[in-house]
Design an enzyme around this catalytic site. Sequence first.
Site, PDB file in Angstrom:
ATOM      1  N   ASN A  70      -4.793   3.399   4.494  1.00  0.00           N
ATOM      2  CA  ASN A  70      -5.395   2.072   4.666  1.00  0.00           C
ATOM      3  C   ASN A  70      -6.126   2.083   6.007  1.00  0.00           C
ATOM      4  OD1 ASN A  70      -6.021  -0.595   5.052  1.00  0.00           O
ATOM      5  ND2 ASN A  70      -3.908  -1.349   5.065  1.00  0.00           N
ATOM      6  N   TRP A  71      -7.455   2.151   5.923  1.00  0.00           N
ATOM      7  CA  TRP A  71      -8.242   2.278   7.161  1.00  0.00           C
ATOM      8  C   TRP A  71      -8.323   0.965   7.931  1.00  0.00           C
ATOM      9  CZ3 TRP A  71     -13.150   5.651   5.578  1.00  0.00           C
ATOM     10  CH2 TRP A  71     -12.706   6.893   5.117  1.00  0.00           C
ATOM     11  N   LYS A  72      -7.883  -0.123   7.326  1.00  0.00           N
ATOM     12  CA  LYS A  72      -7.953  -1.453   7.963  1.00  0.00           C
ATOM     13  C   LYS A  72      -9.371  -1.680   8.522  1.00  0.00           C
ATOM     14  CE  LYS A  72      -2.993  -1.360   8.644  1.00  0.00           C
ATOM     15  NZ  LYS A  72      -1.830  -1.760   9.417  1.00  0.00           N
ATOM     16  N   HIS A 107      -1.010  -7.631   1.709  1.00  0.00           N
ATOM     17  CA  HIS A 107      -0.660  -6.999   2.987  1.00  0.00           C
ATOM     18  C   HIS A 107      -0.215  -8.083   3.972  1.00  0.00           C
ATOM     19  CE1 HIS A 107      -0.850  -4.630   6.627  1.00  0.00           C
ATOM     20  NE2 HIS A 107      -0.901  -3.556   5.865  1.00  0.00           N
ATOM     21  N   GLU A 118      -0.757  -8.409   6.994  1.00  0.00           N
ATOM     22  CA  GLU A 118      -1.823  -8.877   7.886  1.00  0.00           C
ATOM     23  C   GLU A 118      -2.617  -9.992   7.210  1.00  0.00           C
ATOM     24  OE1 GLU A 118      -3.461  -5.000   8.679  1.00  0.00           O
ATOM     25  OE2 GLU A 118      -1.661  -4.497   9.820  1.00  0.00           O
ATOM     26  N   GLU A 126       6.504  -2.582   3.092  1.00  0.00           N
ATOM     27  CA  GLU A 126       6.059  -2.415   4.474  1.00  0.00           C
ATOM     28  C   GLU A 126       6.772  -3.423   5.367  1.00  0.00           C
ATOM     29  OE1 GLU A 126       1.914  -0.374   4.545  1.00  0.00           O
ATOM     30  OE2 GLU A 126       1.627  -2.523   4.625  1.00  0.00           O
ATOM     31  N   GLY A 176       2.405  -0.470  12.702  1.00  0.00           N
ATOM     32  CA  GLY A 176       1.645  -0.292  13.938  1.00  0.00           C
ATOM     33  C   GLY A 176       2.487  -0.285  15.207  1.00  0.00           C
ATOM     34  N   SER A 179       4.306   2.801  10.213  1.00  0.00           N
ATOM     35  CA  SER A 179       4.412   3.897  11.181  1.00  0.00           C
ATOM     36  C   SER A 179       4.802   5.230  10.548  1.00  0.00           C
ATOM     37  CB  SER A 179       5.372   3.520  12.317  1.00  0.00           C
ATOM     38  OG  SER A 179       4.873   2.411  13.046  1.00  0.00           O
ATOM     39  N   GLY A 209      -1.414   3.494   7.821  1.00  0.00           N
ATOM     40  CA  GLY A 209      -2.496   2.937   8.634  1.00  0.00           C
ATOM     41  C   GLY A 209      -2.944   3.943   9.680  1.00  0.00           C
ATOM     42  N   GLY A 210      -2.392   3.839  10.871  1.00  0.00           N
ATOM     43  CA  GLY A 210      -2.835   4.626  12.020  1.00  0.00           C
ATOM     44  C   GLY A 210      -3.006   6.118  11.749  1.00  0.00           C
TER      45      GLY A 210
END
Length: 256
Positions: A10-12, A100, A102, A172, A178, A218, A239-240
């Site tokens: 997920n490149w966000k 999600h 977010e 998640e 993150g 993470s 993500g990251g």
Amino acid sequence: MARRPIIAGNWKMHNNKAQAKELIDGIMYGVSQLDASKMPEVVVAPTYTALWQVYDLIKNEPKIALSAQNVNPNPSGAYTGEVSLDMLADFNVKFVIIGHSERRQMFGETDEFINQKAVAILEKGLIPIICCGETLEQREAGVTDAHLEEQITKALKGISADDVKKSVIAYEPIWAIGTGKSCDAVEANRTIGEIRKVVAKLYSADVADAIRILYGGSVKPSTIVEQMAQPEIDGGLIGGASLQADSFVDLIKGAM
Ligand code: 13P
């Protein structure tokens, strides 16, 4: 039944055109070295602005599938700033991330809206990646399992057993996203097992056995092997660590 693992990036809100190209080129080079028969299903979720380019670059690479990070469930109309399923289907988008944390927390998305999206995605023949997860306060208060049961029950409302079998859930925990602090693999396995029990209660053991449930929060190359060794964890939503080709390819290798 053997569930095929998924490694999804997920490149966000990262990567302009040049950065998206560099990343997908690196991922394509990495996966070209891997044996397709042993690979997990690899999924990348760029921003809308990079979808066309990534679609074009991966169109002859069956080892990589495309996901969107969001969708509007309405077919078309006066929804400024939104994107429809029809538009996503133009780019061979196979998956859509919905629910999600977010989007729930920053953009006020409700369980009902997420359910509308899930229904519309499946009607269009795409696959929802339905995210769920608890806050730190909920975990400390011991209400994690009840909270996840509510989120999953509401997200799946009105969806047929056959469609649920095709769907993907991503667990998640919000406190793990993150933060660098991944949920302990054994605890993530237990929690995902509880989510599977919810699906079994709503549908059947057969449906619960078929649906793929990922862990996100993470995930790193250093955690993936232990996570993938857990019987309930069918892969990762990352993500990251999906933003660098080397680490994303290491995550894919960790799931082989
Ligand atoms: P991180 O891997 O950066 O913790 O993000 C997880 C996530 O939210 C994926 O959807």
